[in-house]
Design an enzyme around this catalytic site. Sequence first.
Site, short mmCIF file in Angstrom:
data_model
loop_
_atom_site.label_atom_id
_atom_site.label_comp_id
_atom_site.label_asym_id
_atom_site.label_seq_id
_atom_site.Cartn_x
_atom_site.Cartn_y
_atom_site.Cartn_z
N SER A 65 0.80 -1.24 0.00
CA SER A 65 0.00 0.00 0.00
C SER A 65 0.83 1.28 0.00
O SER A 65 0.25 2.37 -0.14
CB SER A 65 -0.96 0.01 1.20
OG SER A 65 -2.07 -0.81 0.95
N LYS A 68 0.31 3.79 -2.74
CA LYS A 68 -0.69 4.86 -2.71
C LYS A 68 -0.07 6.25 -2.57
O LYS A 68 -0.76 7.26 -2.79
CB LYS A 68 -1.69 4.59 -1.58
CG LYS A 68 -2.55 3.36 -1.88
CD LYS A 68 -3.27 2.81 -0.66
CE LYS A 68 -4.03 1.54 -1.03
NZ LYS A 68 -4.46 0.77 0.14
N SER A 120 -6.12 3.64 4.12
CA SER A 120 -5.54 2.75 3.11
C SER A 120 -6.60 2.02 2.30
O SER A 120 -6.48 0.83 2.01
CB SER A 120 -4.60 1.74 3.76
OG SER A 120 -3.71 1.20 2.81
#
Length: 375
Positions: A65, A68, A120
Site C-alpha cells: 500500500s 498509494k 488505506s
Amino acid sequence: MLSRRMQRVKLLLSIFLLSLSLVPNSVPAEEAAPSVTAKGAILIEASSGRILYEKNADGLFEPASTTKIMTAIVAIESGDSNQIVRVSEKAANTEGSSIYLSSGESISLEDLLYGLMLQSGNDAAVAIAEAVGGSVEAFVRMMNDKAALLGLKHTHFENPNGLHVEGHNTTARELCAIASYAMQNERFRTIVSTKTWVAKSSFVPRTFQNKNKFLSTYEGYNGVKTGYTKAAGKCLVFSAKRDEMQLIGVVLKASDMWNDAKTLLDYGFDTYEMCPVATINDHFSVNVRNGAKKSLLASPIQDILYPVRSDGTETLSVSKSCVQMVTAPVAKEQRLGTIRVVLNGETLFEIPIVADDEVSQKRYSDSLMELIRSW
C-alpha cells in the site's frame, strides 16, 4: 529565463536525483551502523537529498500500500479535489483494506484521498484512478509516466493500490524518491499528517483514522504510509522533521517495521546536524558596464542547509565565486556566479548565484549627458 522558483525546483530535483546514485559515507569503525529487520531500507535528509543509511536499497520489492503515495500525488496534481466521484461497481468490490464504498454512491475526490492515505482504502484507490484517469489502466500509465519523469529506472506499477500483481515493483531508493517528491506538495503533506478525517461529502457517515501510529508517538513525525500484503510483507515509508532537518525513510519486507523506522530516525537525528551552505541574504556586488545602473546585487537562488555528522569526522567546505563586472543588459536571475559545496574533498553540487534585478542598457542620451558633465 527561468523564474527563481522554477530554478529552485530544478536545483532541488537535480540534487536529489544525483543523490540516488551516491552511496552513504562510510561509518567510522567505532560506531556501528543501525541494524534493521527490513530486507531493503534507506534513510535520507530530504532537503539536501543526502543518503544517511541504506541496506539493499536497489533490491526489487513489492511496495504493497505504499504504492498509494504515487496514487495520491498523481491525483492531487492532475485532479480536482472538489470533483464529486460516482463510485463504480469495480471500485466498490475491490478486495483488501477498504473505506466500504458502495456502488453508485457519490463522494468527493478530497474525501477519497483522505480515505486512501489514512485508512488505506483499496476501493478508494480504484475510485480515484477511474475519476482522474478515466480508467484504472489509464491512471496507472500516469503513475508510470510520473516515475519516468522523476528519473526512476526500476519502478513499475500495475495498479493504484498495491495489491499483489507480478511486475508491480520498486526499490527502497526509488520509493524514497517518490515520497520525497510528494512531500514537497503542501496538500499531500496535510493529508498524510492528519490523524482523523471526517468525510464531508459522503452520504454515509465516515471517519477515517490514520493507521500511522507514529503521528502520535514520535516527536516531529509528519507522514507518510504503511503497507502490507502477504507477498510484500510489512512496508513503511516514514517522515519526521525536527528544526531544519527533514528525514524520510523506507523499510521494505520488514519483520518489525515500526522499530526499524524508529531506529533509523533516531540514528539520523542523533548522528547528523544541519550546516548552512548558502542563504539568499548572501549578497554580492557586481559592477555593470554600459548599464542604466552602475552596479547590482546578486545572491544564491535559495537557502541551502546540508547534514553533516555531528561528531566532527566530516569536513564541509563552501567556495563562492561571482563575476566582478558584467555588461548590460542584465536579466533578472541571470547567472553570475557559483557556490560549490564540497564534502570530504568531493564536490557535491553547485548552487547558482543570480542577479537580484534586471539592468537595462544605458541609453544614448544618458551617455551624452555623462560626457557633457565630464567636460
